[in-house]
Scaffold this motif. Sequence first.
Motif, PDB file in Angstrom:
ATOM      1  N   VAL A   1       8.148  -4.373   2.114  1.00 25.78           N
ATOM      2  CA  VAL A   1       8.125  -3.241   3.048  1.00 25.78           C
ATOM      3  C   VAL A   1       6.722  -2.681   3.201  1.00 25.78           C
ATOM      4  O   VAL A   1       6.059  -2.347   2.228  1.00 25.78           O
ATOM      5  CB  VAL A   1       9.099  -2.098   2.629  1.00 25.78           C
ATOM      6  CG1 VAL A   1      10.531  -2.604   2.611  1.00 25.78           C
ATOM      7  CG2 VAL A   1       8.756  -1.520   1.281  1.00 25.78           C
ATOM      8  N   GLY A   2       6.283  -2.616   4.433  1.00 30.13           N
ATOM      9  CA  GLY A   2       4.994  -2.022   4.772  1.00 30.13           C
ATOM     10  C   GLY A   2       5.224  -1.022   5.891  1.00 30.13           C
ATOM     11  O   GLY A   2       6.351  -0.577   6.122  1.00 30.13           O
ATOM     12  N   LYS A   3       4.137  -0.717   6.572  1.00 28.90           N
ATOM     13  CA  LYS A   3       4.216   0.290   7.644  1.00 28.90           C
ATOM     14  C   LYS A   3       5.250  -0.061   8.716  1.00 28.90           C
ATOM     15  O   LYS A   3       6.071   0.752   9.093  1.00 28.90           O
ATOM     16  CB  LYS A   3       2.843   0.448   8.297  1.00 28.90           C
ATOM     17  CG  LYS A   3       2.054   1.609   7.720  1.00 28.90           C
ATOM     18  CD  LYS A   3       0.815   1.880   8.553  1.00 28.90           C
ATOM     19  CE  LYS A   3      -0.387   1.193   7.929  1.00 28.90           C
ATOM     20  NZ  LYS A   3      -1.663   1.494   8.581  1.00 28.90           N
TER      21      LYS A   3
ATOM     22  N   ILE B   1      14.136  -4.024  -8.851  1.00 30.51           N
ATOM     23  CA  ILE B   1      12.891  -3.447  -9.350  1.00 30.51           C
ATOM     24  C   ILE B   1      11.988  -3.193  -8.148  1.00 30.51           C
ATOM     25  O   ILE B   1      11.909  -4.016  -7.229  1.00 30.51           O
ATOM     26  CB  ILE B   1      12.207  -4.328 -10.422  1.00 30.51           C
ATOM     27  CG1 ILE B   1      10.974  -3.604 -10.985  1.00 30.51           C
ATOM     28  CG2 ILE B   1      11.871  -5.726  -9.895  1.00 30.51           C
ATOM     29  CD1 ILE B   1      10.540  -4.115 -12.348  1.00 30.51           C
ATOM     30  N   LEU B   2      11.386  -2.015  -8.140  1.00 31.35           N
ATOM     31  CA  LEU B   2      10.518  -1.619  -7.034  1.00 31.35           C
ATOM     32  C   LEU B   2       9.070  -1.791  -7.466  1.00 31.35           C
ATOM     33  O   LEU B   2       8.635  -1.171  -8.440  1.00 31.35           O
ATOM     34  CB  LEU B   2      10.792  -0.156  -6.671  1.00 31.35           C
ATOM     35  CG  LEU B   2       9.841   0.514  -5.682  1.00 31.35           C
ATOM     36  CD1 LEU B   2       9.859  -0.195  -4.334  1.00 31.35           C
ATOM     37  CD2 LEU B   2      10.181   1.990  -5.512  1.00 31.35           C
ATOM     38  N   ASP B   3       8.344  -2.650  -6.759  1.00 35.11           N
ATOM     39  CA  ASP B   3       6.938  -2.837  -7.122  1.00 35.11           C
ATOM     40  C   ASP B   3       6.076  -1.821  -6.391  1.00 35.11           C
ATOM     41  O   ASP B   3       5.619  -2.039  -5.274  1.00 35.11           O
ATOM     42  CB  ASP B   3       6.472  -4.265  -6.830  1.00 35.11           C
ATOM     43  CG  ASP B   3       5.137  -4.555  -7.530  1.00 35.11           C
ATOM     44  OD1 ASP B   3       4.500  -3.586  -7.999  1.00 35.11           O
ATOM     45  OD2 ASP B   3       4.748  -5.732  -7.613  1.00 35.11           O
ATOM     46  N   ASP B   4       5.856  -0.707  -7.079  1.00 33.32           N
ATOM     47  CA  ASP B   4       5.075   0.395  -6.511  1.00 33.32           C
ATOM     48  C   ASP B   4       3.687   0.451  -7.144  1.00 33.32           C
ATOM     49  O   ASP B   4       3.052   1.493  -7.171  1.00 33.32           O
ATOM     50  CB  ASP B   4       5.813   1.725  -6.738  1.00 33.32           C
ATOM     51  CG  ASP B   4       6.130   1.964  -8.216  1.00 33.32           C
ATOM     52  OD1 ASP B   4       6.006   1.022  -9.027  1.00 33.32           O
ATOM     53  OD2 ASP B   4       6.498   3.102  -8.558  1.00 33.32           O
ATOM     54  N   ARG B   5       3.236  -0.680  -7.661  1.00 33.10           N
ATOM     55  CA  ARG B   5       1.904  -0.701  -8.278  1.00 33.10           C
ATOM     56  C   ARG B   5       0.822  -0.661  -7.197  1.00 33.10           C
ATOM     57  O   ARG B   5       1.048  -1.052  -6.058  1.00 33.10           O
ATOM     58  CB  ARG B   5       1.731  -1.962  -9.129  1.00 33.10           C
ATOM     59  CG  ARG B   5       2.650  -1.995 -10.336  1.00 33.10           C
ATOM     60  CD  ARG B   5       2.543  -3.312 -11.066  1.00 33.10           C
ATOM     61  NE  ARG B   5       2.930  -4.448 -10.232  1.00 33.10           N
ATOM     62  CZ  ARG B   5       2.755  -5.723 -10.578  1.00 33.10           C
ATOM     63  NH1 ARG B   5       2.204  -6.017 -11.721  1.00 33.10           N
ATOM     64  NH2 ARG B   5       3.142  -6.685  -9.768  1.00 33.10           N
ATOM     65  N   ASN B   6      -0.359  -0.214  -7.609  1.00 30.21           N
ATOM     66  CA  ASN B   6      -1.471  -0.121  -6.661  1.00 30.21           C
ATOM     67  C   ASN B   6      -2.211  -1.444  -6.543  1.00 30.21           C
ATOM     68  O   ASN B   6      -3.412  -1.496  -6.723  1.00 30.21           O
ATOM     69  CB  ASN B   6      -2.486   0.933  -7.130  1.00 30.21           C
ATOM     70  CG  ASN B   6      -1.858   2.300  -7.249  1.00 30.21           C
ATOM     71  OD1 ASN B   6      -0.682   2.487  -6.934  1.00 30.21           O
ATOM     72  ND2 ASN B   6      -2.629   3.261  -7.704  1.00 30.21           N
TER      73      ASN B   6
ATOM     74  N   ASP C   1       0.800  -1.230   0.000  1.00 23.00           N
ATOM     75  CA  ASP C   1       0.000   0.000   0.000  1.00 23.00           C
ATOM     76  C   ASP C   1       0.830   1.275   0.000  1.00 23.00           C
ATOM     77  O   ASP C   1       0.505   2.235   0.720  1.00 23.00           O
ATOM     78  CB  ASP C   1      -0.941  -0.003   1.217  1.00 23.00           C
ATOM     79  CG  ASP C   1      -2.054  -1.020   1.052  1.00 23.00           C
ATOM     80  OD1 ASP C   1      -2.310  -1.407  -0.101  1.00 23.00           O
ATOM     81  OD2 ASP C   1      -2.645  -1.423   2.061  1.00 23.00           O
ATOM     82  N   GLY C   2       1.855   1.295  -0.816  1.00 21.09           N
ATOM     83  CA  GLY C   2       2.679   2.499  -0.912  1.00 21.09           C
ATOM     84  C   GLY C   2       1.906   3.705  -1.420  1.00 21.09           C
ATOM     85  O   GLY C   2       2.213   4.838  -1.088  1.00 21.09           O
ATOM     86  N   HIS C   3       0.861   3.419  -2.222  1.00 23.27           N
ATOM     87  CA  HIS C   3       0.077   4.527  -2.782  1.00 23.27           C
ATOM     88  C   HIS C   3      -0.831   5.177  -1.746  1.00 23.27           C
ATOM     89  O   HIS C   3      -1.375   6.245  -1.976  1.00 23.27           O
ATOM     90  CB  HIS C   3      -0.731   4.038  -3.994  1.00 23.27           C
ATOM     91  CG  HIS C   3      -1.668   2.912  -3.676  1.00 23.27           C
ATOM     92  ND1 HIS C   3      -1.252   1.681  -3.216  1.00 23.27           N
ATOM     93  CD2 HIS C   3      -3.018   2.849  -3.769  1.00 23.27           C
ATOM     94  CE1 HIS C   3      -2.309   0.905  -3.037  1.00 23.27           C
ATOM     95  NE2 HIS C   3      -3.391   1.582  -3.361  1.00 23.27           N
ATOM     96  N   LYS C   4      -0.998   4.497  -0.597  1.00 28.95           N
ATOM     97  CA  LYS C   4      -1.880   5.057   0.435  1.00 28.95           C
ATOM     98  C   LYS C   4      -1.106   5.483   1.669  1.00 28.95           C
ATOM     99  O   LYS C   4      -1.680   6.019   2.601  1.00 28.95           O
ATOM    100  CB  LYS C   4      -2.916   4.003   0.861  1.00 28.95           C
ATOM    101  CG  LYS C   4      -3.938   3.696  -0.200  1.00 28.95           C
ATOM    102  CD  LYS C   4      -4.873   2.633   0.318  1.00 28.95           C
ATOM    103  CE  LYS C   4      -5.840   2.187  -0.774  1.00 28.95           C
ATOM    104  NZ  LYS C   4      -6.541   0.968  -0.386  1.00 28.95           N
ATOM    105  N   ASN C   5       0.178   5.167   1.636  1.00 32.70           N
ATOM    106  CA  ASN C   5       0.944   5.344   2.855  1.00 32.70           C
ATOM    107  C   ASN C   5       2.281   5.994   2.534  1.00 32.70           C
ATOM    108  O   ASN C   5       3.192   5.356   2.021  1.00 32.70           O
ATOM    109  CB  ASN C   5       1.156   3.957   3.477  1.00 32.70           C
ATOM    110  CG  ASN C   5       1.567   4.064   4.918  1.00 32.70           C
ATOM    111  OD1 ASN C   5       2.391   4.920   5.252  1.00 32.70           O
ATOM    112  ND2 ASN C   5       1.018   3.219   5.751  1.00 32.70           N
ATOM    113  N   GLU C   6       2.373   7.274   2.869  1.00 30.22           N
ATOM    114  CA  GLU C   6       3.533   8.032   2.428  1.00 30.22           C
ATOM    115  C   GLU C   6       4.832   7.531   3.029  1.00 30.22           C
ATOM    116  O   GLU C   6       5.865   7.506   2.368  1.00 30.22           O
ATOM    117  CB  GLU C   6       3.335   9.517   2.745  1.00 30.22           C
ATOM    118  CG  GLU C   6       4.116  10.389   1.796  1.00 30.22           C
ATOM    119  CD  GLU C   6       4.005  11.868   2.160  1.00 30.22           C
ATOM    120  OE1 GLU C   6       4.749  12.672   1.574  1.00 30.22           O
ATOM    121  OE2 GLU C   6       3.181  12.207   3.046  1.00 30.22           O
TER     122      GLU C   6
END
Length: 418
Positions: free
Chosen positions: A384-386, A358-363, A332-337
Amino acid sequence: MKASKYPLFTQKNNPSDAEIISHKLMLKAGLTRQQSSGQYSFLPIGYRVLKKIENIIREEMNAIGSAEILMPSVQPSELWEESGRWETYGLELLRLKDRHQRDYCLGPTFEEVITDLVRKDLNSYKQLPINMYQISSKFRDEIRPRFGIMRAREFIMKDAYSFHLNQECLDEWYENYKKAYNKIFTRLQLEYTMVDADSGNIGGSKSNEFHVIADTGEDDLLIDQDGIGVNYEIAKTKYNSDDIKKIINENNLVHKKGIEVGHIFKLGDKYSKAMNLSIADVESKICNIEMGCYGIGVSRIIAAAIEQNHDDKGIVWPATIAPFKIVIIEIDGHKNESVRIYSSELYEKLSAKGVEVILDDRNSKLGNKLNDWELIGIPNIAIVGKSEAETKSVTFKKRGQDDKSSLSIENLIKITSD
RNA sequence: CGGGGUGUAGCGCAGCUUGGUAGCGCGGCUGGUUUGGGACCAGUAGGUCGUAGGUUCGAAUCCUAUCACCCCGACCA
């Protein structure tokens, strides 16, 4: 690379056209797509793997002193008429005409072209030996292409050619290439064997094949105690018997299936004679040039590697040919700065160390992302999460193993940049 | 080339026997609820049924031709 901007084309459903596991996985993981029978496009992930394999081959060819060149894939019929193969090569040679009705063929192999190339510039025996190779598309109009890239009509092959004043020099270089091939397949981290073989269509006196061991292989090999093998046909001659079972029992051999990925030949003077390639030696005596040729099926290696390295989740790449060394998966990188900032920081640090990341920054959701990367077969996965962002750590997982562990940034860099 | 099979939505398939103008799952898009291993609900877009011809009031469905692709065999890195 960031996955949000990188063309990934994984598929959930099993492709209907694929029979063997490597073909299925290559389509599912989005490595290749079929253009027509026996012809495939490489998508970004597949092309990265191809380049990895090419580079290992390139380095080992360069290391023994073979020089890279590139020859045209459309070849004039005149050269093939000179060698006699315009008549003998058969339907596998795809022939075509240009606008002036001149005959050409799509190059399935390059003995004619390189012999012509060398004879134009060879002036003295002192220039010998000459060793050159290319990595390029070859076209063979196979009777029946099958198993995806395993037996394609258009494929990538490394072909090397050597030119010598005498047999001794050819023998010496044949051994050099043999050693280089062993290094290459060792570096590719594949289980393989070298076997004595038939020289087939190419011609010449001595040849060896390199096979990747896999149950789906099309060739039958008999392997002795030292890991050296022969193929069936050679075995019958060598042991003077038609009874394969008897040969196996009496000589303590093991039967295995192999995928032929390399073939080296001592050509002798077959082409130099036919195409009038000769040179005066020290005593001004005119000698025919001794030749060797050395092939590796580069694109086939991709399929062979998958046949040998997969599980129920997908491909498990040997580290040396994996398309990326590590994937960082954001939750949830798109929801969590804080997650987004932290994953970018990790990505930058690894990139700075030269790690292919490669960084998986997809939603999308964690499960979907993990399934994609496990299908694609990336050897290292960092989640990586919160909580990881807070503790400056990653949840780390090796492809092919189920357990996860927590790693510090320093340890992650250490593990992936060695 | 001989033998077997398949062409219907991006992918995987059903429908064809017994003609009545196309459906399911996955994926996509929108909204909401979810959220640490393939989420759920609601809505929505997307197909000249490989192509051409024929039979018929009417063809995805029947007939003919043709093309493509896959599998088994002979050839090869």
